[in-house]
Scaffold this active site. Structure first.
Site, PDB file in Angstrom:
ATOM      1  N   ARG A 159      -3.244   3.883  -2.251  1.00  0.00           N
ATOM      2  CA  ARG A 159      -2.028   4.683  -2.070  1.00  0.00           C
ATOM      3  C   ARG A 159      -1.706   5.411  -3.370  1.00  0.00           C
ATOM      4  O   ARG A 159      -2.024   4.953  -4.462  1.00  0.00           O
ATOM      5  CB  ARG A 159      -0.844   3.786  -1.682  1.00  0.00           C
ATOM      6  N   TYR A 190      -7.292   7.889   2.937  1.00  0.00           N
ATOM      7  CA  TYR A 190      -7.264   6.449   2.690  1.00  0.00           C
ATOM      8  C   TYR A 190      -6.008   5.739   3.226  1.00  0.00           C
ATOM      9  O   TYR A 190      -4.880   6.190   2.992  1.00  0.00           O
ATOM     10  CB  TYR A 190      -7.371   6.148   1.196  1.00  0.00           C
ATOM     11  N   GLY A 191      -6.212   4.605   3.857  1.00  0.00           N
ATOM     12  CA  GLY A 191      -5.184   3.614   4.206  1.00  0.00           C
ATOM     13  C   GLY A 191      -3.786   4.160   4.379  1.00  0.00           C
ATOM     14  O   GLY A 191      -3.538   5.058   5.190  1.00  0.00           O
ATOM     15  N   LYS A 216       2.403   2.429   6.694  1.00  0.00           N
ATOM     16  CA  LYS A 216       3.472   2.487   5.700  1.00  0.00           C
ATOM     17  C   LYS A 216       4.423   3.658   5.969  1.00  0.00           C
ATOM     18  O   LYS A 216       5.634   3.556   5.773  1.00  0.00           O
ATOM     19  CB  LYS A 216       2.898   2.555   4.284  1.00  0.00           C
ATOM     20  N   HIS A 267       8.413  -5.014   4.576  1.00  0.00           N
ATOM     21  CA  HIS A 267       7.015  -5.234   4.174  1.00  0.00           C
ATOM     22  C   HIS A 267       6.761  -6.741   4.190  1.00  0.00           C
ATOM     23  O   HIS A 267       6.600  -7.362   3.140  1.00  0.00           O
ATOM     24  CB  HIS A 267       6.806  -4.637   2.775  1.00  0.00           C
ATOM     25  N   SER A 309       2.256  -5.412  -2.393  1.00  0.00           N
ATOM     26  CA  SER A 309       0.870  -5.130  -2.007  1.00  0.00           C
ATOM     27  C   SER A 309      -0.104  -5.964  -2.837  1.00  0.00           C
ATOM     28  O   SER A 309       0.048  -6.083  -4.052  1.00  0.00           O
ATOM     29  CB  SER A 309       0.574  -3.644  -2.220  1.00  0.00           C
ATOM     30  N   ALA A 310      -1.098  -6.515  -2.159  1.00  0.00           N
ATOM     31  CA  ALA A 310      -2.129  -7.345  -2.778  1.00  0.00           C
ATOM     32  C   ALA A 310      -1.553  -8.567  -3.503  1.00  0.00           C
ATOM     33  O   ALA A 310      -2.041  -8.979  -4.549  1.00  0.00           O
ATOM     34  CB  ALA A 310      -3.015  -6.520  -3.719  1.00  0.00           C
ATOM     35  N   CYS A 311      -0.494  -9.144  -2.924  1.00  0.00           N
ATOM     36  CA  CYS A 311       0.105 -10.356  -3.504  1.00  0.00           C
ATOM     37  C   CYS A 311       0.113 -11.540  -2.532  1.00  0.00           C
ATOM     38  O   CYS A 311       0.872 -12.493  -2.714  1.00  0.00           O
ATOM     39  CB  CYS A 311       1.506 -10.068  -4.005  1.00  0.00           C
ATOM     40  N   ASP A 355       1.660  -7.876   7.555  1.00  0.00           N
ATOM     41  CA  ASP A 355       2.066  -6.843   6.585  1.00  0.00           C
ATOM     42  C   ASP A 355       3.461  -6.272   6.836  1.00  0.00           C
ATOM     43  O   ASP A 355       4.153  -5.952   5.884  1.00  0.00           O
ATOM     44  CB  ASP A 355       1.038  -5.698   6.593  1.00  0.00           C
ATOM     45  N   SER A 375     -10.828  -2.571  -1.984  1.00  0.00           N
ATOM     46  CA  SER A 375     -11.641  -2.379  -0.776  1.00  0.00           C
ATOM     47  C   SER A 375     -11.037  -3.220   0.351  1.00  0.00           C
ATOM     48  O   SER A 375     -10.421  -4.257   0.107  1.00  0.00           O
ATOM     49  CB  SER A 375     -13.096  -2.765  -1.036  1.00  0.00           C
ATOM     50  N   ARG A 376     -11.222  -2.763   1.580  1.00  0.00           N
ATOM     51  CA  ARG A 376     -10.470  -3.356   2.693  1.00  0.00           C
ATOM     52  C   ARG A 376     -11.310  -3.534   3.942  1.00  0.00           C
ATOM     53  O   ARG A 376     -12.341  -2.893   4.119  1.00  0.00           O
ATOM     54  CB  ARG A 376      -9.291  -2.429   3.037  1.00  0.00           C
ATOM     55  N   GLY A 409      -4.334 -22.347   0.850  1.00  0.00           N
ATOM     56  CA  GLY A 409      -3.914 -23.382   1.792  1.00  0.00           C
ATOM     57  C   GLY A 409      -2.891 -24.347   1.203  1.00  0.00           C
ATOM     58  O   GLY A 409      -2.018 -24.873   1.913  1.00  0.00           O
TER      59      GLY A 409
HETATM   60  P1  GTP Z   1      -1.555  -5.804   1.095  1.00  0.00           P
HETATM   61  O1  GTP Z   1      -2.481  -5.717   2.275  1.00  0.00           O
HETATM   62  O2  GTP Z   1      -1.916  -4.867  -0.012  1.00  0.00           O
HETATM   63  O3  GTP Z   1      -0.128  -5.660   1.470  1.00  0.00           O
HETATM   64  O4  GTP Z   1      -1.834  -7.249   0.414  1.00  0.00           O
HETATM   65  P2  GTP Z   1      -1.408  -8.748   0.811  1.00  0.00           P
HETATM   66  O5  GTP Z   1      -0.041  -9.025   0.343  1.00  0.00           O
HETATM   67  O6  GTP Z   1      -1.700  -9.010   2.246  1.00  0.00           O
HETATM   68  O7  GTP Z   1      -2.383  -9.615  -0.109  1.00  0.00           O
HETATM   69  P3  GTP Z   1      -3.670 -10.508   0.274  1.00  0.00           P
HETATM   70  O8  GTP Z   1      -3.324 -11.710   1.101  1.00  0.00           O
HETATM   71  O9  GTP Z   1      -4.721  -9.615   0.804  1.00  0.00           O
HETATM   72  O10 GTP Z   1      -4.107 -11.036  -1.170  1.00  0.00           O
HETATM   73  C1  GTP Z   1      -4.372 -10.160  -2.233  1.00  0.00           C
HETATM   74  C2  GTP Z   1      -5.128 -10.855  -3.336  1.00  0.00           C
HETATM   75  O11 GTP Z   1      -4.376 -11.967  -3.817  1.00  0.00           O
HETATM   76  C3  GTP Z   1      -6.480 -11.395  -2.875  1.00  0.00           C
HETATM   77  O12 GTP Z   1      -7.447 -11.113  -3.841  1.00  0.00           O
HETATM   78  C4  GTP Z   1      -6.243 -12.872  -2.750  1.00  0.00           C
HETATM   79  O13 GTP Z   1      -7.420 -13.599  -2.984  1.00  0.00           O
HETATM   80  C5  GTP Z   1      -5.156 -13.148  -3.784  1.00  0.00           C
HETATM   81  N1  GTP Z   1      -4.282 -14.281  -3.348  1.00  0.00           N
HETATM   82  C6  GTP Z   1      -3.714 -14.446  -2.138  1.00  0.00           C
HETATM   83  N2  GTP Z   1      -3.001 -15.587  -2.055  1.00  0.00           N
HETATM   84  C7  GTP Z   1      -3.128 -16.185  -3.266  1.00  0.00           C
HETATM   85  C8  GTP Z   1      -2.625 -17.418  -3.827  1.00  0.00           C
HETATM   86  O14 GTP Z   1      -1.924 -18.206  -3.177  1.00  0.00           O
HETATM   87  N3  GTP Z   1      -2.953 -17.671  -5.125  1.00  0.00           N
HETATM   88  C9  GTP Z   1      -3.727 -16.819  -5.855  1.00  0.00           C
HETATM   89  N4  GTP Z   1      -3.995 -17.144  -7.116  1.00  0.00           N
HETATM   90  N5  GTP Z   1      -4.233 -15.662  -5.359  1.00  0.00           N
HETATM   91  C10 GTP Z   1      -3.930 -15.352  -4.091  1.00  0.00           C
HETATM   92  C1  SPV Z   2      -0.411  -2.027   0.878  1.00  0.00           C
HETATM   93  O1  SPV Z   2      -0.753  -1.354  -0.099  1.00  0.00           O
HETATM   94  O2  SPV Z   2       0.658  -2.688   0.910  1.00  0.00           O
HETATM   95  C2  SPV Z   2      -1.299  -2.092   2.059  1.00  0.00           C
HETATM   96  C3  SPV Z   2      -2.460  -1.196   2.108  1.00  0.00           C
HETATM   97  O3  SPV Z   2      -1.027  -2.848   2.976  1.00  0.00           O
HETATM   98  S1  SPV Z   2      -2.036   0.414   2.580  1.00  0.00           S
HETATM   99  O4  SPV Z   2      -2.216   0.545   4.020  1.00  0.00           O
HETATM  100  O5  SPV Z   2      -2.925   1.342   1.870  1.00  0.00           O
HETATM  101  O6  SPV Z   2      -0.644   0.685   2.263  1.00  0.00           O
HETATM  102 MN    MN Z   3       0.895  -4.063   2.528  1.00  0.00          MN
END
Ligand code: GTP
Ligand code: SPV
Ligand code: MN
Length: 595
Positions: free
Chosen positions: A78, A206-207, A215, A235, A257-259, A284, A375-376, A501
């Site tokens: 994004r 992209y996405g 989004k 979100h 995002s990615a957390c 999401d 990458s997704r 987990g």
């Molecule tokens: P978006 O799709 O961008 O909104 O991301 P998301 O919030 O769904 O994040 P996702 O579950 O894909 O995790 C993103 C990254 O965080 C990955 O590389 C995971 O391996 C890492 N991750 C997820 N959960 C944990 C956790 O509990 N601990 C740690 N250390 N890393 C985590």
């Molecule tokens: C995010 O960035 O929170 C995502 C991926 O879930 S995207 O669809 O590119 O927004």
């Molecule tokens: Mn997201």
């Protein structure tokens, strides 16, 4: 090759026909194809995408129905600086959004769209966000010249004929215009017109920039509609926790995002929690409204997962690994010589040779990442072995707890419960998190990302906070609000909490608290588990480490509260007084703690 879809309109809705004609006259595609969402159509579109080198067929024995796509290296995330909220006044978009006047934005993009689809096909992609038959659901139509976008929308939404069935003769649909353009970032704009229920996106494939249901509609336009209509577009993942006795508790959680949303939503509880099960409703986005029973009910507007590949493995997220075994599109991961996919953190030994996400040869001596960090995979929700049987329920599921969580190396403890709704809104509003690869820009910088919605709130952030505060009086039986942090680090930069987990241990406390079943300790900044409240049996880390992950350090909190002020000041006079007062109250309480 035969046309994969109809060149004749598949609806007689006059508003749709008029709009599609106008857009086609502007973009001048060679052909307009109306998608119906059938399996046969998907097969033919896929065939065409392979013939056009947009998709590469993966090993169909190992990964049936799976395909691989590489985006332009300048178009892999994004782009927040190129994303605009185009409200009549700048104040309506607020200080956290980029703003462009609607006339200027329409003018600028019209010039780019003019003749931009010459020699190309315009796909008319009708879709529903939300379960079919739900009063929460919304119809969108995306016009796109990207077959990749059309195929992804087929996975991510309820795409096809049912959208026109739902729409009937109504004019109430989201108008999404998308053109790939030449992918030059100087000519890339993602523009939202909340008042017109319209999205114009140019120059990215992209996405979140291009799959306009996600989004753009479900969050930016959705949040604006939610405020006007009295509901919440967030979100957030949605999951159900089932106890061994069969008692279900639904939880919604906002992490930036990615957390960790997808991982949390599909989590498998550790052995200690034998008999407990997690069911995914969404990974999401959540649309939530007050039900007739006074509880907050949530639906997932999406129908698939656009999930982060790196780090996904049989040990971190086995359910995601099973979900992507078939009918999945992989984007910007690495490719093995035998047409399998690979990414950093996948199971097994690193292959000696790969083709990386840019299409370059890669060896295990390479210092570059083989898969792009953002990458997704795009996978259908129905592949998920732990998909909740209520994922398609028009009423949604009743939410007992809301969780906010960021990626914080310091300060924020493993888990915290708010004192009440307003304090919970304060915790959400002050959420901080380190930036990730999901958006372009520097990674690892702490920024305020209120409710994980900083890039996704379609109107003034101050008004958004006020809307959250006002919701309290509308929800007779509100969920309890919590904050978590899986990402606290030790001195050496190692994560203190094992996560994945093992997060079940924290979730169990949250569920017990939401049901009034377990005690807690009051600290100045919220309720925390007392020693012994978190079930840590069978956990392979020291109690000291858990203590460090849960610590509330006065000095760190002093800095945190200072830092929050800067953000609150930025929101300016639309900032609700209740939240600024909460901050001051915490500062006062902090004085008592330290003296
Ligand atoms: P978006 O799709 O961008 O909104 O991301 P998301 O919030 O769904 O994040 P996702 O579950 O894909 O995790 C993103 C990254 O965080 C990955 O590389 C995971 O391996 C890492 N991750 C997820 N959960 C944990 C956790 O509990 N601990 C740690 N250390 N890393 C985590
Ligand atoms: C995010 O960035 O929170 C995502 C991926 O879930 S995207 O669809 O590119 O927004
Ligand atoms: Mn997201």
């Amino acid at each position: 090759m035969s046309a994969p879809a109809s060149t004749k309109p598949t609806t007689d809705n006059p508003a749709v026909l008029k709009w599609v004609n106008e857009m086609a006259a502007m973009c001048q595609p060679d052909q307009v194809l109306w998608l119906d969402g059938s399996e046969e159509e998907k097969r033919r579109l896929t065939e065409r995408a392979v013939a056009d080198n947009v998709l590469l067929e993966l090993d169909q024995k190992k990964l049936p129905g799976c395909y691989y796509h590489r985006s332009n290296p300048s178009d892999v995330a994004r782009v927040e600086h190129l994303t605009f909220i185009c409200t009549p006044t700048k104040d309506e978009a607020g200080p956290t959004n980029n703003w462009m006047a609607p006339d200027e934005a329409y003018g600028k993009l019209r010039a780019l769209y003019q003749g931009s689809m010459k020699g190309r096909t315009m796909y008319v992609v009708p879709y529903v966000m939300g379960p079919i038959g739900s009063p929460m659901s919304k119809v969108g139509i995306e016009l796109t010249d990207s077959i990749y976008v059309a195929l992804n929308m087929g996975i991510m939404t309820r795409m096809g004929k049912q959208a026109f069935d739902m729409l009937g003769q109504s004019n109430d649909f989201n108008r999404g215009m998308h053109c790939t353009g030449d992918l030059n970032p100087d000519r890339r704009f993602i523009c939202h017109f909340p008042q017109d229920n319209t999205i114009w996106s140019f120059g990215s494939g992209y996405g979140g920039n291009a799959l306009l249901g996600k989004k753009c509609l479900a969050l930016r336009i959705g949040s604006y509609l939610g405020r006007t209509e009295g509901w919440l577009a967030e979100h957030m993942l949605i999951l159900g926790v089932e106890s061994p006795e069969g008692e279900m508790t639904y939880v919604a959680a906002a992490f930036p995002s990615a957390c960790g949303k997808t991982n949390f939503a599909m989590m498998i509880p550790p052995k200690r929690f034998h008999g407990w099960k997690i069911w995914t409703v969404g990974d999401d986005i959540a649309w939530m409204r007050v039900g007739p029973d006074g509880r907050l009910w949530a639906v997932n507007p999406e129908n698939g997962y656009f999930g982060v590949a790196p780090g996904t493995s049989m040990s971190s997220n086995p359910n995601a690994m099973k979900t992507v075994q078939k009918d999945t599109i992989f984007t910007n991961v690495a490719l093995t010589p035998d047409r399998d996919v690979w990414w950093e953190g996948k199971d097994g030994p690193t292959p000696a040779q790969l083709t990386d996400w840019k299409g370059q040869p890669w060896t295990d001596h390479s210092h570059e990442k083989a898969a792009h960090p953002n990458s997704r995979f795009t996978a259908p929700a129905k592949n998920n072995p732990v998909l909740s049987k209520f994922a398609d329920d028009p009423q949604g599921v009743p939410i007992s707890a809301i969780i906010f969580g960021g990626r914080r190396a310091t300060t924020v403890p493993l888990v915290l419960q708010s004192f009440n709704w307003a304090h919970g809104v304060y915790l959400g509003a002050t959420l901080g998190s380190e930036t990730t690869a999901a958006a372009t820009g520097k990674v690892g910088v702490v920024r305020r990302d209120p409710m994980a919605m900083l890039p996704f709130c379609g109107y003034n952030m101050g008004d958004y906070f006020a809307h959250w505060l006002r919701m309290q009086s509308k929800i007779p039986l509100p969920p309890k609000i919590f904050m978590v942090n899986w990402f606290r680090q030790d001195k050496n930069g190692k994560f203190l909490w094992p996560g994945f987990g093992e997060n079940m241990r924290v979730l169990k406390w949250i569920v017990d608290r939401a049901r009034g079943k377990r005690g807690a300790l009051e600290t100045f900044t919220g309720w925390v588990p007392r020693p012994g409240d978190l079930d840590l049996s069978g956990l392979d880390i020291s109690h000291e480490q858990v203590e460090q992950a849960s610590a509330i350090n006065i000095e760190e909190w002093r800095r945190e509260l200072d830092d929050q002020k800067e953000f609150f000041d930025k929101i300016g006079d639309r900032m609700p007084k209740a939240l600024t007062l909460y901050r001051e109250l915490l500062i006062e309480r902090l004085k008592d703690v330290s003296t």
